[in-house]
Design a protein around this motif. Structure first.
Motif, short mmCIF file in Angstrom:
data_model
loop_
_atom_site.label_atom_id
_atom_site.label_comp_id
_atom_site.label_asym_id
_atom_site.label_seq_id
_atom_site.Cartn_x
_atom_site.Cartn_y
_atom_site.Cartn_z
N ARG A 141 0.76 -1.31 -0.64
CA ARG A 141 -0.07 0.06 0.14
C ARG A 141 0.80 1.04 -0.25
N LEU A 142 2.06 1.33 1.21
CA LEU A 142 3.04 2.49 0.65
C LEU A 142 3.49 2.55 -0.79
N GLU A 143 3.84 1.61 -1.42
CA GLU A 143 4.24 2.19 -2.47
C GLU A 143 3.34 2.67 -3.75
N GLU A 144 2.15 1.65 -3.02
CA GLU A 144 0.52 2.28 -4.48
C GLU A 144 0.59 3.84 -4.26
N ILE A 145 0.57 4.40 -2.75
CA ILE A 145 0.35 5.52 -2.64
C ILE A 145 1.75 6.69 -2.85
N ASN A 146 2.73 6.10 -2.47
CA ASN A 146 4.43 6.67 -3.50
C ASN A 146 4.25 7.56 -4.79
N LYS A 149 1.39 9.28 -5.32
CA LYS A 149 1.08 10.99 -4.78
C LYS A 149 2.10 11.33 -5.90
N SER A 150 3.34 11.18 -6.64
CA SER A 150 4.37 11.42 -7.57
C SER A 150 3.82 11.52 -8.60
N GLU A 151 3.22 10.65 -9.20
CA GLU A 151 1.76 11.11 -10.52
C GLU A 151 1.66 12.64 -9.69
N LEU A 152 0.65 12.43 -8.81
CA LEU A 152 -0.13 13.84 -8.92
C LEU A 152 0.71 14.67 -8.67
N SER A 153 1.73 15.11 -7.84
CA SER A 153 2.33 16.14 -7.87
C SER A 153 3.33 16.59 -8.61
N ASN A 154 2.93 15.57 -9.58
CA ASN A 154 3.91 15.75 -11.80
C ASN A 154 3.04 16.50 -12.36
N ASN A 155 1.19 15.99 -11.94
CA ASN A 155 0.13 16.65 -12.57
C ASN A 155 0.11 18.42 -11.88
N PHE A 156 0.65 18.53 -10.87
CA PHE A 156 -0.15 19.81 -10.09
C PHE A 156 0.82 20.88 -10.66
N ILE A 237 -5.93 18.51 -6.40
CA ILE A 237 -5.37 17.17 -6.61
C ILE A 237 -4.84 17.48 -4.92
N ILE A 238 -4.57 19.15 -4.42
CA ILE A 238 -4.32 19.34 -3.11
C ILE A 238 -5.50 18.24 -2.45
N GLU A 239 -6.31 18.23 -2.48
CA GLU A 239 -7.46 17.02 -1.33
C GLU A 239 -6.54 16.21 -1.43
N GLU A 240 -6.46 15.37 -2.70
CA GLU A 240 -6.02 14.09 -2.92
C GLU A 240 -4.15 13.69 -2.42
N ILE A 241 -3.43 14.57 -2.59
CA ILE A 241 -2.20 14.41 -1.73
C ILE A 241 -2.44 14.33 -0.45
N LEU A 242 -3.22 15.45 0.49
CA LEU A 242 -3.01 15.53 1.44
C LEU A 242 -3.74 14.14 2.40
N SER A 243 -4.60 13.42 1.40
CA SER A 243 -5.20 12.44 1.75
C SER A 243 -4.56 10.96 1.78
N LEU A 244 -3.34 11.27 1.05
CA LEU A 244 -2.55 9.95 0.96
C LEU A 244 -1.55 10.40 1.94
N LYS A 245 -0.93 11.52 1.84
CA LYS A 245 -0.49 11.79 2.85
C LYS A 245 -0.51 11.58 4.49
N ASP A 246 -1.55 11.98 4.66
CA ASP A 246 -2.12 11.50 6.14
C ASP A 246 -2.00 9.95 6.09
N GLU A 247 -2.77 9.13 5.10
CA GLU A 247 -2.94 7.65 5.33
C GLU A 247 -0.96 7.01 4.83
N MET A 248 -0.69 7.84 4.54
CA MET A 248 1.33 7.29 4.87
C MET A 248 1.95 7.35 5.32
N SER A 249 1.62 8.66 6.61
CA SER A 249 1.72 9.11 8.08
C SER A 249 1.61 7.74 8.56
#
Length: 649
Positions: A141-146, A149-156, A237-249
């Motif tokens: 799951r962490l690998e999926e999140i990373n 996240k990388s894809e979303l950051s690039n899209n941002f 995109i910010i919504e999704e990034i924040l959600s993924l970072k929270d789950e990862m943490s």
């Protein structure tokens, strides 16, 4: 291994050799893992040396791709990235290495020195922050999140770039470009059916030129509105990034992303960061209000956000009458470099001896760094702009001081890269004062790396230094570029050899803190917003509400509703500063405090400067910068010195 490597990079054979080295390293890891009784000496030291040799081989390519770029370097560099990334990822997820490091730390904790313990602690932390110690389902799951996240950051970042590139404002009336500097005006000028027109865009040089010098208020507002409302799709995109970072943490055992971010930083906890930021805010606010009154006094109407840069420029000219072009003849590049070397010699006792060797470009130079009669390191200067060179300025570390498992010593080396005006046989390279500050800044990073005497590569020089402390030595040194007695060491007119007059020095020093409290509030707004944002999951509307609440305390001019700054905050959503934007100010407190201790002792008679060399520069990343700073100053950092540096009383 020899003390210094010769700079070389064979592009024709690089990929084959890199692939071979990676294959050999993978085999070496398997071999080392079979060692029955693993120790620091036979396992950790061997792993460090193996990693260092690969890094030393790869660095010249990445350096060449930045400073002497060509189709060939791009091709080879692009081909090499997947190879080096796959290798690094595989290594960071190797649970057997992680377990070996933990066992060695436990078994040898009584006999390891603090440098060796730090190497093990950092490696163990790195494994744990990547989740290598968790069960397979969680790791997957962490690998999926990373990946996501990388894809979303690039899209941002791509959305922001597309929106920036899509906008243009065409001006047809010459009156609307009056007062804009000739070079900026020429950049904007174009012909259309025999008519002269001017195009301004949201690209930074163009945007800043009109916002600073453009007289037409309606045009300034149009440009501002376009700039602060870019890429509205980034809200989701910010919504999704924040959600993924929270789950990862949470998967990694932290209550939120802010806490996760601090695990590898100098700041102890969330409360420490926020109290630090609000303390600065409370101290700067009153002066910021007074600065705004000064600005408002020269404006014919109530100031709006799109007015401040324009009236700030008018006020600066009125108060200081600084013409940048008048200063440049006093800052000839060679004179500045030699003067900086002399300054470092008088401050720390280090000297620089030119070395004759073939490098990547005829304008690149190398120097041995000598301390106490011994060659301690080598630095490479590449300071002039050219077409094949990436913009900006940076220090790139190459070798770090270390002693390998055989007892052989390697000395440190680093590249100092800038983009100053090119020199020729007939024209010298004349710098702006900002360029001088930049050179001092990068040299601060450089001596931090090369003067370390730590013996373990992974915590030597800048290696292992916390993210929120790494700018301390660079900011410390750049402050001296405003000191009159330091300026007089190199600010000589390149033709008359006249020293920069006292009146010009005084104007330069005074102008340094022009509207500094307003600038402080703006940076604190970004820092507080970033840190609070990453404390929990937010919807798009909640993100805006949080920013609005913070602006009630930080924004002295009411921000227009259409301002969606967060959708363009690439530092935290497209870069590496998430829950870490505060780091700029955190390091600046350390640098200001140490700087004034040296200044108040008379600079060249300073005991603090000698201790700074012995403790901070010598110490590298083997101890936390918090510990080193206490050793240096005998106390924690004093925030008041940052206020003093910014002229905030």
């Amino acid at each position: 291994m020899s003390k210094f490597l010769q700079f070389q990079c064979d592009l024709d054979t690089f990929i084959d050799e890199l692939s071979l080295r990676v294959k050999q390293n993978n085999a070496r890891v398997e071999e080392l893992l079979k060692t029955e009784k693993k120790t620091y000496a036979n396992f950790v030291k061997a792993m460090q040396s193996m990693e260092e040799e690969l890094e030393l081989f790869f660095t010249p390519l990445s350096h060449l791709n930045s400073v002497n770029n060509s189709d060939k370097t791009q091709e080879v560099y692009t081909q090499s990235l997947p190879i080096i990334t796959e290798y690094g990822t595989k290594l960071s997820q190797n649970i057997d290495i992680y377990k070996s490091y933990k066992a060695i730390l436990e078994n040898e904790k009584e006999t390891l020195n603090y440098e060796q313990k730090k190497v093990l602690e950092l490696n163990i932390q790195h494994f744990e922050l990547s989740g290598a110690h968790l069960d397979d389902k969680t790791k997957a799951r962490l690998e999926e999140i990373n990946i996501k996240k990388s894809e979303l950051s690039n899209n941002f970042s791509q959305n922001l770039l597309d929106a920036t590139n899509a906008y243009e404002y065409i001006i047809t009336d010459e009156k609307d470009v009056e007062g804009i500097p000739v070079s900026d005006k020429e950049s904007a000028r174009f012909e259309d059916d025999g008519e002269t027109k001017y195009k301004f865009t949201l690209q930074m040089p163009s945007y800043i030129a009109y916002m600073t010098y453009g007289k037409n208020r309606k045009i300034r507002e149009a440009l501002y509105k376009a700039y602060v409302s870019r890429a509205p799709e980034n809200g989701k995109i910010i919504e999704e990034i924040l959600s993924l970072k929270d789950e990862m943490s949470r998967l990694l055992g932290f209550k939120n992303y802010s806490e996760y971010s601090l695990a590898s930083k100098m700041a102890k906890d969330e409360e420490s960061v926020l109290s630090f930021l609000y303390n600065l805010l409370n101290n700067a606010k009153e002066q910021a209000k007074n600065e705004l009154k000064e600005l408002q006094a020269i404006a014919p109407q109530n100031l709006e956000s799109f007015d401040t840069a324009f009236y700030a420029e008018l006020l600066k000219k009125e108060q200081y009458d600084i013409d940048e072009e008048e200063y440049r003849p006093y800052f000839e590049q060679k004179s500045v470099v030699n003067g900086m070397f002399e300054f470092l010699n008088r401050l720390f006792g280090i000297s620089f001896k030119k070395v004759q060797e073939k490098l990547w470009h005829e304008k690149a130079l190398s120097y041995d760094v000598v301390l106490d009669g011994e060659v301690r390191a080598r630095i490479y200067l590449d300071l002039e702009a050219r077409e094949s060179k990436r913009g900006g300025a940076w220090m790139h570390n190459w070798q770090a001081h270390s002693i390998d498992e055989k007892g052989d010593e390697s000395l440190a080396s680093a590249f100092v890269v800038c983009n100053f005006p090119p020199s020729s046989d007939t024209n010298p390279s004349l710098l702006r004062h900002d360029d001088v500050v930049t050179l001092f800044h990068e040299m601060g990073h450089t001596i931090h790396h090369v003067l370390s005497s730590v013996n373990e590569n992974e915590v030597s020089g800048v290696n292992g230094v916390e993210w929120d402390a790494v700018e301390f030595p660079s900011q410390f040194l750049e402050n001296f570029a405003y000191e009159p007695q330091v300026l007089k060491m190199f600010a000589l007119h390149h033709e008359t050899k006249e020293i920069l007059p006292d009146a010009m020095i005084e104007k330069l020093v005074k102008s340094k803190n022009f509207l500094s409290a307003i600038g402080m509030l703006r940076q604190l707004e970004f820092s507080i917003f970033d840190f609070k944002l990453h404390a929990k999951v937010h919807t798009e509307d909640e993100v805006q509400s949080l920013l609005n609440e913070i602006r009630k305390e930080t924004a002295l001019i009411t921000t227009p509703e259409y301002n969606k700054f967060q959708n363009g905050f690439a530092h935290i959503f497209g870069g590496g500063y998430a829950a870490g934007y505060y780091s700029y100010k955190w390091a600046e407190v350390l640098s200001a405090d140490a700087f004034y201790s040296v200044v108040d002792e008379g600079i060249f008679n300073s005991q603090t400067a000698k201790k700074y060399l012995d403790i901070v520069l010598n110490g590298g990343g083997a101890k936390s910068m918090g510990i080193l700073f206490k050793e240096l100053m005998g106390r924690d950092a004093n925030t008041d010195q940052l206020l003093r540096l910014n002229g905030i009383k």
